[in-house]
Design an enzyme around this catalytic site. Structure first.
Site, short mmCIF file in Angstrom:
data_model
loop_
_atom_site.label_atom_id
_atom_site.label_comp_id
_atom_site.label_asym_id
_atom_site.label_seq_id
_atom_site.Cartn_x
_atom_site.Cartn_y
_atom_site.Cartn_z
N SER A 88 0.86 -1.18 0.01
CA SER A 88 0.06 0.13 0.02
C SER A 88 0.79 1.26 0.06
CB SER A 88 -0.80 0.05 1.36
OG SER A 88 -1.67 1.13 1.43
N TYR A 96 -1.39 -0.97 9.84
CA TYR A 96 -1.45 -1.24 8.61
C TYR A 96 -0.15 -1.03 7.85
CZ TYR A 96 -3.58 -1.38 4.09
OH TYR A 96 -4.14 -1.48 2.60
N LYS A 120 2.32 -3.46 5.70
CA LYS A 120 2.37 -3.24 4.34
C LYS A 120 3.90 -2.99 4.09
CE LYS A 120 -1.61 -4.14 2.79
NZ LYS A 120 -1.83 -5.59 1.95
#
Length: 440
Positions: free
Chosen positions: A174, A187, A191
């Site tokens: 991401s 997150y 990632k």
């Protein structure tokens, strides 16, 4: 009729036909595993591969955005769609977050279809929170699915691919992981780890015909929008993500289909798709500043040379840790990097970077201007960029020592020109002289 998109690969714009056409991308006799394939992007990838002949293992537990089971059976629905369309697919509901679960996903492919050629690590969850509100359980849940899950599926799949002498991995990362975003600490960390996992696997897999790349997808699917916290949304400008990324799962899928095909021979790279834009991202090292041999610099020395350390003129994209180490012990300037940096900055209309590309006493001689020094070069191009958009297309670079020559096609103010450019590269990697003249 084929649908064409522009795929930007480090500044090289190539037209690639997807969904049929000249490229003829076909997956007959290939077996693909797609994790998190019950909804959204993953489901789109699974259907696209199956439509081109792949046998697909559709892995999905049936969970909500935060990773908790919701009693749904989305993998079964996707498999039913594929079979109804004449394709081959099987559902798998094992959790990728455990070694046994990852192994079971791969075992399903072997049992049902006899091999594994493609793994798309797409499974994920989100528990977004500001850094002060992250709990150990939230962090572990996100790392378990995104990072550990990618490893637990890829490890047994890699062993199969190594025996076959062929394989394609695609890891879903991401922009939040590569560039950061407020409210997405867990997150982003997961990632970023996925990026590192793919880079290392690409180096290890290359001798065995196994390629690995990273995907940065943006699409306004219902799950993607549901996973955005108010803080994370505000951090990207306070704009509703639905208005930024239309529901373009199929457009992301076009890039994915290419990247896991035999046609794709790129590895160790990062590709992105967002709202119809296709581009690449990369981690690069600057040429930097080298302290005198044997001398330990002071903090003041570092401060004095910070502009050289940070300058992006003549950057390098290492293809492994070894390449980075080798650069640390090398000497002399790479003439190609400096000239590429010049053309990249002109295409981006980035006058400040051009200041970094040239030396303080650079001799700059082009039609209509003869200047001295990087300040003058920067100011010259600021004026050019205000009134026009130069679009140089350089041909092959030819170097002899610190000299570089190149012929370019230049589009400027609605007219096309042929130019010949000559550069001299200083020992620090910057351009000390540029001479250009009309060659048409």
């Amino acid at each position: 009729m084929s649908r064409k998109i522009k795929l930007i690969i480090r500044g090289d714009c190539r037209t690639i036909a997807f969904l049929g056409g000249a490229m003829g991308i076909d997956f007959t006799d290939r077996v693909a595993i797609v994790t998190g394939a019950g909804n959204g992007l993953g489901a789109s990838y699974a259907r696209a591969l199956a439509a081109r002949g792949a046998a697909v293992v559709v892995n999905d537990l049936g969970t909500s955005v935060d990773g908790s089971r919701d009693g749904s059976h989305p993998a079964d629905r996707v498999v039913a769609d594929i079979i109804a369309a004449g394709g081959r697919a099987v559902a798998n509901v094992d959790s990728v977050a455990t070694p046994d679960g990852g192994r079971a996903v791969v075992d399903t492919a072997i049992k049902e279809f006899g091999r594994v050629d493609i793994v798309i690590n797409n499974a994920g969850n989100r528990r977004n929170a500001p850094i002060g509100e992250i709990t150990p359980d939230d962090l572990e849940s996100v790392l378990a699915v995104h990072l550990k899950g990618a490893l637990y599926v890829s490890q047994p799949a890699f062993a199969v691919m190594k025996e076959q002498g062929y394989g394609r991995f695609l890891f879903t990362s991401s922009s939040a992981g590569l560039f950061g975003n407020a409210g997405q600490i867990s997150y982003a960390a997961a990632k970023a780890g996925v990026f590192g996992l793919s880079q290392a696997l690409a180096v290890e897999g290359a001798p065995n015909g196994i390629l690995s790349n990273v995907l940065l997808p943006m699409a306004g699917t219902s799950r993607a929008l549901a996973g955005m916290s108010a803080q994370a949304t505000a951090a990207i400008g306070g704009i509703d993500p639905a208005t930024v990324h239309a529901d373009d799962a199929e457009m992301v899928g076009a890039l994915v289909t290419y990247l896991v095909s035999e046609r794709c021979t790129h590895t160790h790279e990062v590709f992105a798709a967002a709202a119809g834009r296709y581009y690449s991202a990369f981690v690069a090292t600057t040429r930097g500043w080298r302290s005198p041999t044997g001398a330990v610099p002071t903090p003041e020395d570092i401060a004095a040379h910070l502009a050289e350390i940070r300058s992006r003129a003549g950057y390098t994209v290492p293809d492994s840790l070894g390449a980075d180490i080798e650069a640390n012990h090398g000497d002399g300037a790479d003439p190609y990097s400096a000239v590429r940096g010049y053309f990249d900055a002109v295409r981006r209309k980035d006058a400040d970077t051009l200041y970094d590309v040239f030396t303080e006493d650079a001799d700059f001689d082009v039609p209509g201007a003869r200047l001295t020094g990087n300040h003058a070069v920067r100011d010259f191009y600021r004026g050019v960029f205000e009134r026009s958009t130069p679009l140089p297309t350089p041909g092959p670079l030819m170097a002899d020592g610190d000299q570089v020559a190149v012929r370019i096609a230049l589009h400027l103010d609605g007219a096309d020109y042929r130019m010949a450019d000559f550069f001299t590269i200083a020992p620090d990697g910057r351009i000390s002289r540029m001479h250009a003249y009309r060659a048409d």
